[in-house]
Design a protein around this motif. Structure first.
Motif, short mmCIF file in Angstrom:
data_model
loop_
_atom_site.label_atom_id
_atom_site.label_comp_id
_atom_site.label_asym_id
_atom_site.label_seq_id
_atom_site.Cartn_x
_atom_site.Cartn_y
_atom_site.Cartn_z
N SER A 1 0.83 -1.22 0.00
CA SER A 1 0.00 0.00 0.00
C SER A 1 0.86 1.26 0.00
O SER A 1 0.58 2.22 -0.73
N GLN B 1 2.45 1.73 -3.32
CA GLN B 1 1.45 2.27 -4.25
C GLN B 1 1.35 3.79 -4.08
O GLN B 1 1.29 4.53 -5.07
N ILE B 2 1.34 4.24 -2.83
CA ILE B 2 1.26 5.68 -2.55
C ILE B 2 2.50 6.40 -3.04
O ILE B 2 2.42 7.46 -3.67
N HIS C 1 2.42 6.86 -6.64
CA HIS C 1 1.46 7.91 -7.00
C HIS C 1 2.06 9.29 -6.76
O HIS C 1 1.93 10.20 -7.60
N LEU C 2 2.71 9.47 -5.61
CA LEU C 2 3.29 10.77 -5.27
C LEU C 2 4.33 11.20 -6.28
O LEU C 2 4.45 12.40 -6.60
N LEU D 1 -5.65 11.56 -2.78
CA LEU D 1 -5.44 10.40 -1.92
C LEU D 1 -6.34 10.34 -0.68
O LEU D 1 -6.38 9.33 0.00
N PHE E 1 0.24 10.35 6.46
CA PHE E 1 -0.67 9.25 6.13
C PHE E 1 -2.14 9.58 6.38
O PHE E 1 -3.03 8.96 5.79
N MET F 1 -4.27 9.97 3.34
CA MET F 1 -4.20 8.86 2.38
C MET F 1 -5.29 7.83 2.62
O MET F 1 -5.10 6.63 2.42
N VAL G 1 -6.38 4.83 0.30
CA VAL G 1 -5.60 3.59 0.23
C VAL G 1 -5.42 2.94 1.60
O VAL G 1 -5.41 1.71 1.71
#
Length: 311
Positions: free
Chosen positions: A6, A9-10, A13-14, A40, A281, A284, A287
């Protein structure tokens, strides 16, 4: 260092986020945070009402938003002052909208978001003064706001955690509790966690150094403890405090150190360690299930200290 799928994945994306039409590095930082939060944070919860007001302070006004939680009647409400993060140079109503909605609904408290003045246009102590003055104004006007002046807490994340800690040393006797979410407590950026996460994820040391220079220009040689809370010696007014720490966060060690200083001063402090999590976090939720876990923990902490919150 190893990240969960996870978090990977973040991070991926960032890396793809590009600020639209950024005019300079400062504008880029502000737009990046807005974009990250928008993409997010996940679906925003409905609340009963959102009011936007302006707090009159000397020669300017501080914009605030009051989030009224779902399902609350006409009785006086407990309240939580929310002080946002963004390295003291970024952050707005919109960057924290999703998080604040969750906190309002879960705690059953009105959440008052303070849109304090940002550096470098307004360096320390402008933002801190805005936060202190807003807390005082809320208490003075509690009756007309439908708020119980004796049932108010404060939450701050990142730079907002630093501001919250300093607010509490000045007027903490007016507050029932405090939550610091991965607070930015030290301007030295020389801890072990900064060494480990110097280039991220989320934060990087180069950006942190610049942000502190903008926020507290005198801090390198004559740091003020109210700007750099890891230097605070007197926590006499500080209420019971919950500190949330993220494992893969450059600010991890300084947040831990601030919490330990409070403990040594006799302040009741709980430290909650969020394994596998990165800085920011709380933005976010699209996710990470840990966002709701953290909101639940903050709500439980609030219930312990606010008499008007439903048990």
């Amino acid at each position: 260092m190893e990240f969960t799928s996870s978090i990977n994945q973040i991070i991926s994306h960032l890396e793809k986020i590009q600020s639209f039409n950024a005019q300079n590095p400062l504008d880029d930082t502000r737009k990046y945070l807005e974009t990250m939060s928008l993409q997010l944070s996940g679906k925003k919860e409905a609340v009963a009402m959102i009011e936007e007001l302006h707090v009159p302070i000397e020669n300017h006004e501080v914009p605030i938003r009051i989030y009224r939680p779902k399902g609350k009647g006409g009785q006086k409400s407990s309240a939580i002052i929310y002080i946002h993060g963004g390295w003291f140079i970024a952050g707005s109503f919109e960057t924290h909208d999703a998080v604040v909605r969750k906190i309002a609904n879960k705690t059953g408290s009105a959440v008052i978001f303070v849109d304090y003045r940002l550096a470098p246009e307004h360096p320390f102590p402008a933002g801190l003064n805005d936060c202190i003055d807003t807390v005082k104004w809320v208490i003075e006007n509690a009756e007309s706001l439908g708020i119980d002046a004796d049932q108010i807490g404060i939450i701050g994340d990142s730079a907002g955690g630093a501001l919250s800690a300093s607010v509490s040393t000045q007027i903490g006797e007016l507050l029932k509790f405090q939550v610091l979410i991965y607070p930015a407590a030290d301007n030295k950026l020389n801890t072990k966690s900064w060494e480990t996460y110097e280039t991220g994820p989320v934060l990087n040391k180069e950006g942190g150094i610049q942000a502190w220079k903008w926020y507290h220009p005198e801090g390198e040689n004559t740091p003020d403890p109210l700007a750099v809370p890891v230097l605070i010696k007197n926590f006499k007014n500080t209420p019971s405090t919950l500190v949330l720490i993220a494992e893969h966060d450059a600010l991890r060690d300084e947040g831990q150190e601030l919490a330990e200083h409070m403990k040594e001063a006799g302040i009741p402090v709980q430290i909650s360690f969020y394994k596998d999590m990165v800085h920011g976090f709380m933005h976010m939720g699209e996710v990470l299930s840990e966002v709701q876990l953290a909101v639940n923990e903050m709500a439980d902490f609030a219930r312990q200290h606010l008499e008007t919150v439903e048990k």
